[in-house]
Design a protein around this motif. Structure first.
Motif, PDB file in Angstrom:
ATOM      1  N   PHE A  90      10.910  26.335 -62.789  1.00 27.97           N
ATOM      2  CA  PHE A  90      11.189  25.346 -63.825  1.00 27.97           C
ATOM      3  C   PHE A  90      12.580  24.761 -63.584  1.00 27.97           C
ATOM      4  O   PHE A  90      13.575  25.498 -63.608  1.00 27.97           O
ATOM      5  CB  PHE A  90      11.107  25.981 -65.212  1.00 27.97           C
ATOM      6  CG  PHE A  90       9.773  26.597 -65.514  1.00 27.97           C
ATOM      7  CD1 PHE A  90       8.783  25.877 -66.158  1.00 27.97           C
ATOM      8  CD2 PHE A  90       9.505  27.913 -65.138  1.00 27.97           C
ATOM      9  CE1 PHE A  90       7.546  26.441 -66.431  1.00 27.97           C
ATOM     10  CE2 PHE A  90       8.270  28.489 -65.411  1.00 27.97           C
ATOM     11  CZ  PHE A  90       7.295  27.753 -66.051  1.00 27.97           C
ATOM     12  N   ASN A  91      12.632  23.460 -63.375  1.00 22.69           N
ATOM     13  CA  ASN A  91      13.888  22.765 -63.106  1.00 22.69           C
ATOM     14  C   ASN A  91      14.644  22.549 -64.419  1.00 22.69           C
ATOM     15  O   ASN A  91      14.244  21.741 -65.252  1.00 22.69           O
ATOM     16  CB  ASN A  91      13.595  21.435 -62.421  1.00 22.69           C
ATOM     17  CG  ASN A  91      14.848  20.644 -62.113  1.00 22.69           C
ATOM     18  OD1 ASN A  91      15.958  21.153 -62.234  1.00 22.69           O
ATOM     19  ND2 ASN A  91      14.676  19.401 -61.717  1.00 22.69           N
ATOM     20  N   LEU A  92      15.751  23.258 -64.583  1.00 22.84           N
ATOM     21  CA  LEU A  92      16.531  23.166 -65.810  1.00 22.84           C
ATOM     22  C   LEU A  92      17.671  22.158 -65.695  1.00 22.84           C
ATOM     23  O   LEU A  92      18.392  21.928 -66.665  1.00 22.84           O
ATOM     24  CB  LEU A  92      17.098  24.542 -66.176  1.00 22.84           C
ATOM     25  CG  LEU A  92      16.061  25.664 -66.334  1.00 22.84           C
ATOM     26  CD1 LEU A  92      16.763  26.973 -66.689  1.00 22.84           C
ATOM     27  CD2 LEU A  92      15.010  25.305 -67.376  1.00 22.84           C
ATOM     28  N   GLY A  93      17.830  21.562 -64.523  1.00 20.16           N
ATOM     29  CA  GLY A  93      18.873  20.568 -64.318  1.00 20.16           C
ATOM     30  C   GLY A  93      20.173  21.176 -63.840  1.00 20.16           C
ATOM     31  O   GLY A  93      20.449  22.369 -64.050  1.00 20.16           O
ATOM     32  N   GLY A  94      20.984  20.358 -63.173  1.00 19.73           N
ATOM     33  CA  GLY A  94      22.290  20.823 -62.709  1.00 19.73           C
ATOM     34  C   GLY A  94      22.217  21.896 -61.647  1.00 19.73           C
ATOM     35  O   GLY A  94      23.159  22.692 -61.506  1.00 19.73           O
ATOM     36  N   GLY A  95      21.115  21.954 -60.914  1.00 18.57           N
ATOM     37  CA  GLY A  95      20.951  22.970 -59.871  1.00 18.57           C
ATOM     38  C   GLY A  95      20.411  24.289 -60.364  1.00 18.57           C
ATOM     39  O   GLY A  95      20.205  25.220 -59.564  1.00 18.57           O
ATOM     40  N   LEU A  96      20.162  24.419 -61.668  1.00 18.86           N
ATOM     41  CA  LEU A  96      19.683  25.672 -62.254  1.00 18.86           C
ATOM     42  C   LEU A  96      18.166  25.636 -62.426  1.00 18.86           C
ATOM     43  O   LEU A  96      17.607  24.641 -62.878  1.00 18.86           O
ATOM     44  CB  LEU A  96      20.346  25.905 -63.613  1.00 18.86           C
ATOM     45  CG  LEU A  96      20.055  27.228 -64.323  1.00 18.86           C
ATOM     46  CD1 LEU A  96      20.608  28.395 -63.521  1.00 18.86           C
ATOM     47  CD2 LEU A  96      20.649  27.215 -65.727  1.00 18.86           C
ATOM     48  N   SER A  97      17.497  26.737 -62.050  1.00 19.19           N
ATOM     49  CA  SER A  97      16.043  26.847 -62.191  1.00 19.19           C
ATOM     50  C   SER A  97      15.688  28.202 -62.779  1.00 19.19           C
ATOM     51  O   SER A  97      16.377  29.198 -62.546  1.00 19.19           O
ATOM     52  CB  SER A  97      15.343  26.690 -60.833  1.00 19.19           C
ATOM     53  OG  SER A  97      15.610  25.434 -60.260  1.00 19.19           O
ATOM     54  N   ALA A  98      14.592  28.230 -63.535  1.00 16.49           N
ATOM     55  CA  ALA A  98      14.014  29.480 -64.022  1.00 16.49           C
ATOM     56  C   ALA A  98      12.767  29.781 -63.194  1.00 16.49           C
ATOM     57  O   ALA A  98      12.040  28.874 -62.789  1.00 16.49           O
ATOM     58  CB  ALA A  98      13.661  29.372 -65.501  1.00 16.49           C
ATOM     59  N   ILE A  99      12.532  31.066 -62.942  1.00 15.95           N
ATOM     60  CA  ILE A  99      11.452  31.487 -62.056  1.00 15.95           C
ATOM     61  C   ILE A  99      10.632  32.571 -62.740  1.00 15.95           C
ATOM     62  O   ILE A  99      11.183  33.515 -63.320  1.00 15.95           O
ATOM     63  CB  ILE A  99      12.011  32.045 -60.730  1.00 15.95           C
ATOM     64  CG1 ILE A  99      12.908  31.017 -60.042  1.00 15.95           C
ATOM     65  CG2 ILE A  99      10.883  32.479 -59.797  1.00 15.95           C
ATOM     66  CD1 ILE A  99      13.708  31.588 -58.882  1.00 15.95           C
ATOM     67  N   ILE A 100       9.296  32.450 -62.658  1.00 20.20           N
ATOM     68  CA  ILE A 100       8.404  33.535 -63.049  1.00 20.20           C
ATOM     69  C   ILE A 100       7.322  33.644 -61.976  1.00 20.20           C
ATOM     70  O   ILE A 100       7.002  32.665 -61.299  1.00 20.20           O
ATOM     71  CB  ILE A 100       7.757  33.318 -64.439  1.00 20.20           C
ATOM     72  CG1 ILE A 100       6.963  32.014 -64.478  1.00 20.20           C
ATOM     73  CG2 ILE A 100       8.802  33.355 -65.541  1.00 20.20           C
ATOM     74  CD1 ILE A 100       6.161  31.821 -65.761  1.00 20.20           C
ATOM     75  N   GLY A 101       6.774  34.853 -61.810  1.00 20.25           N
ATOM     76  CA  GLY A 101       5.749  34.998 -60.788  1.00 20.25           C
ATOM     77  C   GLY A 101       5.028  36.331 -60.863  1.00 20.25           C
ATOM     78  O   GLY A 101       5.407  37.229 -61.625  1.00 20.25           O
ATOM     79  N   THR A 102       3.979  36.438 -60.058  1.00 26.35           N
ATOM     80  CA  THR A 102       3.215  37.676 -59.975  1.00 26.35           C
ATOM     81  C   THR A 102       2.608  37.809 -58.588  1.00 26.35           C
ATOM     82  O   THR A 102       2.318  36.803 -57.923  1.00 26.35           O
ATOM     83  CB  THR A 102       2.115  37.725 -61.058  1.00 26.35           C
ATOM     84  OG1 THR A 102       1.447  38.990 -61.010  1.00 26.35           O
ATOM     85  CG2 THR A 102       1.086  36.622 -60.859  1.00 26.35           C
ATOM     86  N   TRP A 103       2.423  39.068 -58.132  1.00 30.10           N
ATOM     87  CA  TRP A 103       1.828  39.405 -56.839  1.00 30.10           C
ATOM     88  C   TRP A 103       0.917  40.611 -57.048  1.00 30.10           C
ATOM     89  O   TRP A 103       1.293  41.543 -57.764  1.00 30.10           O
ATOM     90  CB  TRP A 103       2.931  39.723 -55.834  1.00 30.10           C
ATOM     91  CG  TRP A 103       2.493  40.177 -54.466  1.00 30.10           C
ATOM     92  CD1 TRP A 103       2.324  39.400 -53.372  1.00 30.10           C
ATOM     93  CD2 TRP A 103       2.220  41.525 -54.045  1.00 30.10           C
ATOM     94  NE1 TRP A 103       1.952  40.171 -52.282  1.00 30.10           N
ATOM     95  CE2 TRP A 103       1.882  41.477 -52.684  1.00 30.10           C
ATOM     96  CE3 TRP A 103       2.218  42.758 -54.701  1.00 30.10           C
ATOM     97  CZ2 TRP A 103       1.554  42.615 -51.942  1.00 30.10           C
ATOM     98  CZ3 TRP A 103       1.886  43.897 -53.974  1.00 30.10           C
ATOM     99  CH2 TRP A 103       1.558  43.817 -52.618  1.00 30.10           C
TER     100      TRP A 103
END
Length: 272
Positions: A90-103
């Motif tokens: 998720f692009n939060l702007g200003g170079g900051l991103s949030a990440i979620i995932g599963t494997w």
């Protein structure tokens, strides 16, 4: 009366002169010699999408966890493991991103504590910050298997360079599986080349672990080198395949059946 007629005549003459001068000064009067400036259309600025993702369906010969051959395949592997995964950024702007995932680890190697042939489910969430050529990523992970969970904190620094160097600190911070907490540090590079539409990469890593992280001594744990290819099939869908060779230190990872072995994978990767 004559004076009035003369005034009207003089007015008409002046009006005719003005109209004639206007006609001579109009752009049409200079056709072929005068160019007009045209305003170029401004292309709209493309904004980065708020959400991007990667969905993978990968078949592996081995399940390797930081040098540890989980299912003991070694050089005598005779089964295929299915490892689907999904990650959203998720692009939060200003170079900051949030990440979620599963494997997921899916196979029939053992009786599953989760259900069906699902042996393990990993989930993670975290943040990534890009500034200039450097990207920092911090993730918290839950590795759920064998009726409990292993809890992980990963911190990675990656550099935008043709060698794609990276430094990863992988820490086991808590678990209910009787494993010792500790850290594995991994140095890696992954240079790549373009061969037409195909991207070929050459990942190389070297790692060290703290004492008892894998049930052995502290020190050099493993090194790996491989080659992988990403082949576009249709838009946003690639065929991904590769091989990786491992050398592991049996004093740090004493449970591997072979110190040196080769792994392979192939599958479909969808980006959106």
């Amino acid at each position: 009366m004559k004076s009035l007629i003369n005034k009207w005549n003089n007015k008409l003459v002046k009006t005719s002169c003005v109209l004639a001068a206007a006609a001579l000064l109009s752009p049409a009067a200079f056709a072929g010699t005068m160019t007009s400036k045209t305003v170029e259309p401004v292309a709209p600025v493309e904004e980065d999408p708020f959400v991007t993702g990667t969905l993978s369906f990968i078949a592996d010969t081995h399940f390797i966890s930081y040098g540890f051959d989980v299912w003991g395949g070694g050089n005598d592997f005779d089964d295929v493991l299915f490892h689907p995964s999904l990650e959203l950024v998720f692009n939060l702007g200003g170079g900051l991103s949030a990440i979620i995932g599963t494997w997921w680890d899916v196979n029939d190697k053992a009786e599953s504590s989760i259900g069906s042939n699902v042996q393990e489910i990993d989930v993670w969430a975290g943040l990534s910050y890009a500034t200039g050529p450097v990207t920092f990523t911090l993730l918290y992970q839950e590795w759920i298997y064998a009726g409990d969970a292993e809890r992980i904190v990963d911190f990675k620094v990656a550099f935008d360079h043709f060698l794609a160097p990276s430094i990863l600190v992988h820490g086991r911070v808590d678990n209910g599986l009787g494993l010792d907490n500790g850290v594995v540090g991994v140095l890696g590079i992954a240079p790549s080349i373009e061969a037409g539409p195909v991207t070929i990469s050459f990942p190389i890593t070297a790692a060290a672990a703290t004492e008892d992280f894998h049930g052995g001594d502290a020190g050099f744990a493993y090194a790996s080198a491989g080659v992988a290819a990403s082949i576009p099939l249709v838009e946003h869908v690639n065929l991904s395949l590769g091989v990786t060779g491992y050398y592991t230190n049996d004093s740090v990872i004493p449970t591997n059946p072979d110190d040196a072995f080769i792994t392979g994978f192939a599958g479909i990767v969808v980006t959106f």
